[in-house]
Design a protein around this motif. Structure first.
Motif, mmCIF file in Angstrom:
data_model
loop_
_atom_site.group_PDB
_atom_site.id
_atom_site.type_symbol
_atom_site.label_atom_id
_atom_site.label_comp_id
_atom_site.label_asym_id
_atom_site.label_seq_id
_atom_site.Cartn_x
_atom_site.Cartn_y
_atom_site.Cartn_z
ATOM 1 N N PRO A 214 0.811 -1.222 0.000
ATOM 2 C CA PRO A 214 0.000 0.000 0.000
ATOM 3 C C PRO A 214 0.843 1.272 0.000
ATOM 4 C CG PRO A 214 -0.290 -1.215 2.058
ATOM 5 C CD PRO A 214 0.457 -2.086 1.135
ATOM 6 N N LEU B 177 1.779 1.635 -3.621
ATOM 7 C CA LEU B 177 0.590 1.905 -4.446
ATOM 8 C C LEU B 177 0.052 3.316 -4.232
ATOM 9 C CD1 LEU B 177 -1.379 -1.467 -4.182
ATOM 10 C CD2 LEU B 177 -0.354 -0.467 -6.217
ATOM 11 N N LEU B 178 0.009 3.727 -2.955
ATOM 12 C CA LEU B 178 -0.605 5.025 -2.659
ATOM 13 C C LEU B 178 0.357 6.192 -2.843
ATOM 14 C CD1 LEU B 178 -2.744 4.098 0.463
ATOM 15 C CD2 LEU B 178 -3.562 4.678 -1.814
ATOM 16 N N GLU B 179 1.618 5.976 -2.524
ATOM 17 C CA GLU B 179 2.537 7.111 -2.518
ATOM 18 C C GLU B 179 3.213 7.362 -3.872
ATOM 19 O OE1 GLU B 179 2.043 8.873 -0.151
ATOM 20 O OE2 GLU B 179 1.377 7.535 1.427
ATOM 21 N N ARG C 42 1.630 7.429 -6.578
ATOM 22 C CA ARG C 42 0.775 8.390 -7.274
ATOM 23 C C ARG C 42 0.686 9.617 -6.365
ATOM 24 N NH1 ARG C 42 -3.415 9.418 -4.641
ATOM 25 N NH2 ARG C 42 -4.474 7.955 -3.289
ATOM 26 N N SER D 131 -3.161 13.356 -1.885
ATOM 27 C CA SER D 131 -3.376 12.915 -0.515
ATOM 28 C C SER D 131 -4.185 11.614 -0.493
ATOM 29 C CB SER D 131 -4.115 13.995 0.272
ATOM 30 O OG SER D 131 -5.361 14.235 -0.331
ATOM 31 N N THR D 132 -4.035 10.883 0.612
ATOM 32 C CA THR D 132 -4.779 9.644 0.767
ATOM 33 C C THR D 132 -6.195 9.974 1.220
ATOM 34 O OG1 THR D 132 -2.746 8.535 1.360
ATOM 35 C CG2 THR D 132 -4.773 7.408 1.923
ATOM 36 N N ARG D 133 -7.144 9.613 0.401
ATOM 37 C CA ARG D 133 -8.527 9.989 0.680
ATOM 38 C C ARG D 133 -9.153 9.058 1.724
ATOM 39 N NH1 ARG D 133 -10.771 11.797 -5.259
ATOM 40 N NH2 ARG D 133 -9.150 13.328 -5.609
ATOM 41 N N ALA E 246 -9.727 5.495 0.656
ATOM 42 C CA ALA E 246 -8.505 4.674 0.664
ATOM 43 C C ALA E 246 -8.140 4.284 2.096
ATOM 44 C CB ALA E 246 -7.355 5.448 0.025
ATOM 45 N N ARG E 247 -8.284 5.261 3.009
ATOM 46 C CA ARG E 247 -8.010 4.965 4.434
ATOM 47 C C ARG E 247 -8.930 3.853 4.936
ATOM 48 N NH1 ARG E 247 -8.126 10.627 5.518
ATOM 49 N NH2 ARG E 247 -10.061 10.324 6.688
ATOM 50 N N ILE F 71 -7.914 0.453 3.471
ATOM 51 C CA ILE F 71 -6.710 -0.105 4.115
ATOM 52 C C ILE F 71 -7.044 -0.591 5.528
ATOM 53 C CG2 ILE F 71 -4.395 0.443 4.977
ATOM 54 C CD1 ILE F 71 -4.132 2.430 2.641
ATOM 55 N N THR G 174 0.851 7.066 4.613
ATOM 56 C CA THR G 174 1.215 5.678 4.928
ATOM 57 C C THR G 174 2.528 5.575 5.716
ATOM 58 O OG1 THR G 174 2.363 5.493 2.811
ATOM 59 C CG2 THR G 174 0.058 4.750 2.869
#
Lengths: 274, 195
Positions: free
Chosen positions: A72, A75-77, A79, A82-84, A87-88, A91, A196
């Protein structure tokens, strides 16, 4: 040297910290700083338990889940942005399910009703811990301080619950998260790391706490104060003070629920001896 | 006067009974495994498991048989079981994931299908030990083996002492090695009664 590396304190504290510090120095300017925590965790696994997965015990499942937190992060960082909330939540849900998977064989030994109750409680605990850690992770100083205190709390609770191996893992991710905090303090500026950052520390520390309850003798209620650790870091506003001071104050705020959890365990447990 | 065939049958009956495999139930009160392990390279620590169950099938005429022993890992005892001050004991630690992981693996099981005789004496037992979900071959030497009547109630019974050594890391129990030694010496005293 070999004798030194067999010392549990070196395995759990020094080597993961140094490993994570080197990785953190390299990743400080990127969004992937959280990988340094995975590196620190991998170091304790290599020294204390190894990468053998036969048979797939709860501890080895913990290792797998801890190492897979790099996915994760990547995958998240990788792109931007911010982590929406979605997504939170996703996870956190996966983390909760991973908690049930890790403890599955222990749960299978219980009566159905007790197993369901314990499984749901475990999933909720881990999901809540991970979600709140991701939420504060948008500020990398708060994120790193959260990881530091969660790891140390997990380690101390496992030790008091009579499992030194789990304690080593908790302390190791705490040390690794501490390294990600230290590089920011030394640099005097916040890393661009994403939410993350302390996902590895929160997942591993949460699982360590759960297994200390399920496979050792830690009372379940000792875990409850740890849920407040991420929230406690929000008590210190970002402000315009130096990063080192903010980091210190944030860690101090997160120390309060840690001490509460450890104090609770201390009065119901003690120290193991072998 | 009985017929000759009846007499022969009556005479042969005990022999056929002796030749048939006999199943024995392990007497849990008088059977338990003990173990020893070197601690810090300094001294030998002794422990035992308080709960064991099992069956032994023995065909003394054919010199064959099998053995199955189930040991409750949570019954591990090293003389530090419960502390007055409530602190976690050594036995608590041994039951945790660092060692026997009793919550996840409540039993360890020894299964043997090969008993090695030397003449009338049972010399060794070959089988597998399943511990922490890992199954490995383990050979146990029989240091004494005897069948006969119970000295007081005259019930038939058998007894044996077996011993062997395992490496705990073979089963994934790696915590504390080498300070807490890898080699574990096992010794099991078994008394069993016919089913």
């Amino acid at each position: 040297m070999e004798e030194l590396l067999q010392n549990p304190a070196i395995q759990a504290g020094v080597v993961p910290f140094v490993t994570a510090l080197i990785a953190a120095a390299l990743l400080m300017r990127t969004r992937l700083l959280g990988l340094a925590q995975v590196a620190g965790f991998a170091a304790v696994v290599a020294l204390a338990i190894g990468f053998s997965f036969e048979s797939l015990t709860s501890t080895r499942k913990l290792v797998l889940v801890g190492l897979f937190t790099l996915l994760p992060i990547l995958l998240l960082e990788l792109r931007e942005g911010s982590t929406r909330a979605a997504a939170r939540a996703a996870i956190a849900l996966v983390a909760g399910l991973a908690g049930v998977w890790v403890a599955l064989r222990v749960l299978q030994q219980k009566e159905t009703a007790a197993a369901l109750l314990a499984g749901v409680a475990a999933a909720l605990y881990l999901a809540a811990l991970v979600e709140s850690t991701l939420r504060v992770g948008s500020d990398p100083v708060r994120g790193a301080a959260t990881g530091l205190m969660l790891g140390l709390a997990g380690g101390a609770l496992a030790l008091l619950g009579a499992s030194a191996l789990l304690a080593q893992m908790g302390i190791a991710v705490g040390a690794a998260a501490g390294a990600t905090l230290l590089v920011q303090m030394i640099a005097g500026k916040r890393s661009p790391a994403g939410a993350t950052l302390s996902l590895p520390a929160s997942v591993v520390a949460g699982l360590v706490g759960l297994l200390a309850v399920f496979t050792a003798s830690l009372p379940w209620y000792c875990l409850l104060p740890t849920l407040a650790i991420p929230w406690a870091t929000r008590l210190v506003p970002a402000g315009s003070r130096p990063v080192w001071l903010t980091a210190f104050l944030t860690a101090l705020a997160a120390l309060v629920p840690l001490l509460l959890a450890v104090g609770l365990a201390w009065f119901t447990a003690g120290t193991p001896s072998t | 006067m009985p017929r000759l065939s009846t007499v022969l049958l009556a005479l042969l009956a005990p022999l056929s009974a002796m030749a048939a495999p006999q199943t024995y139930n392990v007497d849990a009160l008088h059977s338990y495994p003990t173990f020893t392990v070197n601690h810090l390279g300094m001294a030998t620590m002794h422990g035992r498991f308080d709960k064991m169950s099992g069956k032994v099938v023995l065909d003394q005429a054919a010199k064959t048989g099998s053995l199955e022993a189930r040991i409750a890992t949570a019954s591990v005892s090293t003389g530090d079981g419960k502390r007055a001050d409530g602190t976690r004991s050594r036995d608590d630690h041994l039951r945790a994931a660092d060692f026997f992981n009793s919550a996840e693996f409540p039993e360890m099981v020894y299964k043997s299908t090969k008993l090695n005789f030397n003449g009338e004496a049972l010399e060794s037992v070959e089988g597998t030990l399943t511990l922490l979900g890992v199954t490995k071959p383990v050979k146990l030497n029989v240091t004494s083996f005897k069948c006969g009547p119970h000295p007081f109630n005259k019930k038939p019974m058998c007894g044996a002492n077996v011993e062997g050594t395992i490496k705990r890391t073979d089963f994934g129990m790696k915590f504390g090695v080498p300070a807490i030694a890898d080699d574990i010496k096992l010794a099991i005293g078994i008394e069993a009664y016919p089913e």
